[in-house]
Each structure stands twice: as structure tokens, then as C-alpha cells.
Write an enzyme that holds these catalytic residues in place. Structure first.
Site, short mmCIF file in Angstrom:
data_model
loop_
_atom_site.label_atom_id
_atom_site.label_comp_id
_atom_site.label_asym_id
_atom_site.label_seq_id
_atom_site.Cartn_x
_atom_site.Cartn_y
_atom_site.Cartn_z
N HIS A 131 -8.25 -24.35 50.46
CA HIS A 131 -7.58 -23.23 49.80
C HIS A 131 -7.61 -23.50 48.30
CE1 HIS A 131 -4.79 -19.94 49.20
NE2 HIS A 131 -4.08 -20.73 48.43
N MET A 177 -12.78 -15.88 56.01
CA MET A 177 -11.75 -14.96 55.52
C MET A 177 -11.10 -14.18 56.66
SD MET A 177 -11.89 -16.01 52.60
CE MET A 177 -11.00 -15.02 51.44
N LEU A 214 0.11 -19.04 57.32
CA LEU A 214 -1.04 -18.99 56.41
C LEU A 214 -0.91 -20.01 55.27
CD1 LEU A 214 -3.66 -17.43 55.71
CD2 LEU A 214 -2.24 -16.00 54.21
N ASP A 215 -1.97 -20.82 55.08
CA ASP A 215 -2.05 -21.75 53.94
C ASP A 215 -0.83 -22.66 53.85
OD1 ASP A 215 -3.41 -19.02 52.00
OD2 ASP A 215 -4.43 -20.46 53.31
N SER A 236 -6.95 -27.39 47.64
CA SER A 236 -6.31 -28.24 48.66
C SER A 236 -7.05 -28.13 49.98
CB SER A 236 -4.86 -27.77 48.90
OG SER A 236 -4.14 -27.72 47.69
N ASN A 239 -8.89 -26.39 56.64
CA ASN A 239 -9.22 -25.30 55.72
C ASN A 239 -9.19 -25.82 54.29
OD1 ASN A 239 -9.74 -22.55 54.93
ND2 ASN A 239 -7.60 -22.40 54.31
N THR A 285 -2.14 -24.43 60.26
CA THR A 285 -1.04 -24.18 61.21
C THR A 285 -0.90 -22.66 61.33
OG1 THR A 285 0.52 -24.20 59.38
CG2 THR A 285 0.19 -26.29 60.56
C1 GRF Z 1 -13.62 -20.49 47.86
O1 GRF Z 1 -12.82 -20.12 46.76
C2 GRF Z 1 -12.76 -21.29 48.80
O2 GRF Z 1 -11.69 -21.93 48.16
C3 GRF Z 1 -12.21 -20.28 49.75
O3 GRF Z 1 -13.23 -19.30 49.89
C4 GRF Z 1 -13.98 -19.22 48.66
C5 GRF Z 1 -15.44 -19.07 48.97
O4 GRF Z 1 -15.92 -20.25 49.49
N1 GRF Z 1 -11.92 -20.91 51.00
P1 GRF Z 1 -17.47 -20.40 49.97
O5 GRF Z 1 -18.34 -20.34 48.73
O6 GRF Z 1 -17.81 -19.25 50.91
O7 GRF Z 1 -17.52 -21.73 50.65
#
Ligand code: GRF
Length: 190
Positions: A108, A89, A143-144, A135, A106, A140
Site C-alpha cells: 500500500h 484493485m 482494508l489496508d 507499506s 499487499n 485482513t
Molecule cells: C502502486 O501504487 C501500488 O502501491 C499499489 O498499486 C499501484 C500500482 O502498482 N498497490 P503496479 O504498478 O500495478 O504494481
């Protein structure tokens, strides 16, 4: 194919990738799991699988650029073919993204290009979407926004809440991510 996986929290996508490898469903190895959060629950699971773990705590850096530089230095020690963001994150700087161009992946929780950013499940419900999903895409600088590698779809049910929809999407993510990475592995072997 060597992977470094970056996490920030529970790491359920990281776990599904590791399990796919353990069950010979993904022809890759995880060189390391790196988290920006010392308390990321996923670190324990990685250690239980004897996978090297590292913490690069973003709170220990004065700015985004110095964090990204330290993170890249740590990643490069493992010399990965792909850097896999899995519930990571942090928004990454353009320099970091360029350093890993076409190697940074990534997942998403939306059918990109729809619903970039956060709260994708609630937004899909509010928009009256009949279907939603996840997805896997190249990262890049925007973002997303990178090229999509593979997607998984779910139906949006009339009585869905953001939580019930998110749970169904996450289930799909856990199959999608290993399959998408295998597709990259196969394309590299061609
Ligand atoms: C998930 O919704 C994923 O799509 C996003 O982060 C959330 C948590 O993922 N990237 P995780 O359980 O930490 O892998």
C-alpha cells in the site's frame, strides 16, 4: 517458496518481484500471475517470462462472493505459500481473506496506519507530511489494516505534486516488496 501474484494493471511491482528472483535476490518462485482484468498489461510481461497466467474477470460474476470463490479456486490450483497482491484493485471478502490467513500480502502506497484507501500521495501532501512511503502488510478483512511487515520512506519535497511523490514512492516499492517477501521466506525457514 511458491508465490501467486495477483494484478489488475501494469504490474510494475510484479515485475520487480520477478526481476529480484531472476537476479537471485529473492529465494522464491512465481507459480502464476492472475489478473481480474483481461487487459492488464502485466500479463504480457509474465508470459514473456514463461510464467503461467490466468484471468478471472470480475465482470463475469454476479457478485463479489462468487468472484472471490472463483479466484480462490484458481489460486489454489497453484498451491502457493503466499498470495501476493501487487496493484490488485479489488476489495476482497472476509471469507477470501480468512481462506488465506497469514498468507495474503499487499503493498500500500503510504506509511500505514496513515492514509488507508486511495489517493494517498495527494492526501499526504495536503496534510503537510514531511515524509511518506509504502507499506507491505498482511491482508485482513479490514482494508489496508493488517500487521505491517516492512516499510520504505521518502521525503516529501516542498514542490512535490501527487505525481512526483507517487513516482518516488513507486521506486521504493520496487525495492521494498522483494525485500519484504524475502523476510517472510527467511522467517519460514527458521
Ligand atoms: C502502486 O501504487 C501500488 O502501491 C499499489 O498499486 C499501484 C500500482 O502498482 N498497490 P503496479 O504498478 O500495478 O504494481
Amino acid at each position: 517458496t511458491r508465490l501467486v501474484i495477483l494484478i489488475s494493471g501494469r504490474g510494475s511491482n510484479m515485475r520487480s518481484i520477478i526481476e529480484a528472483i531472476n537476479h537471485q535476490q529473492l529465494d522464491a518462485t512465481v507459480a502464476a500471475v492472475i489478473s481480474n482484468r483481461p487487459d492488464a498489461a502485466g500479463l504480457e510481461y509474465a508470459s514473456s517470462q514463461s510464467i503461467p497466467t490466468k484471468i478471472v474477470d470480475h465482470k463475469a460474476f454476479a457478485d463479489r462472493d462468487s468472484f472471490d470463490k472463483a479466484l480462490a479456486k484458481q489460486i489454489d490450483e497453484f498451491n502457493p505459500d503466499y498470495v501476493i497482491l501487487a496493484g490488485f484493485m479489488r476489495i476482497l471478502t472476509a471469507e477470501f481473506v480468512e481462506h488465506y490467513q497469514n498468507k495474503l500480502i499487499n503493498i500500500h502506497p503510504s506509511l500505514l496506519p496513515k492514509f488507508k484507501g486511495l489517493d494517498t500521495h495527494q492526501r499526504a501532501i495536503d496534510a503537510g507530511e514531511q515524509e511518506h512511503g509504502a507499506s507491505v502488510h498482511f491482508v485482513t478483512a479490514e482494508l489496508d489494516d493488517g500487521p505491517v511487515i516492512m516499510q520504505a520512506k521518502v521525503k516529501v519535497m516542498a514542490d512535490d505534486s501527487a505525481q512526483t511523490l507517487a513516482a518516488r514512492v513507486l521506486e521504493q516499492e520496487h525495492q521494498l516488496y522483494p525485500a519484504a517477501i524475502q523476510k517472510l521466506v527467511n522467517s519460514k525457514q527458521d
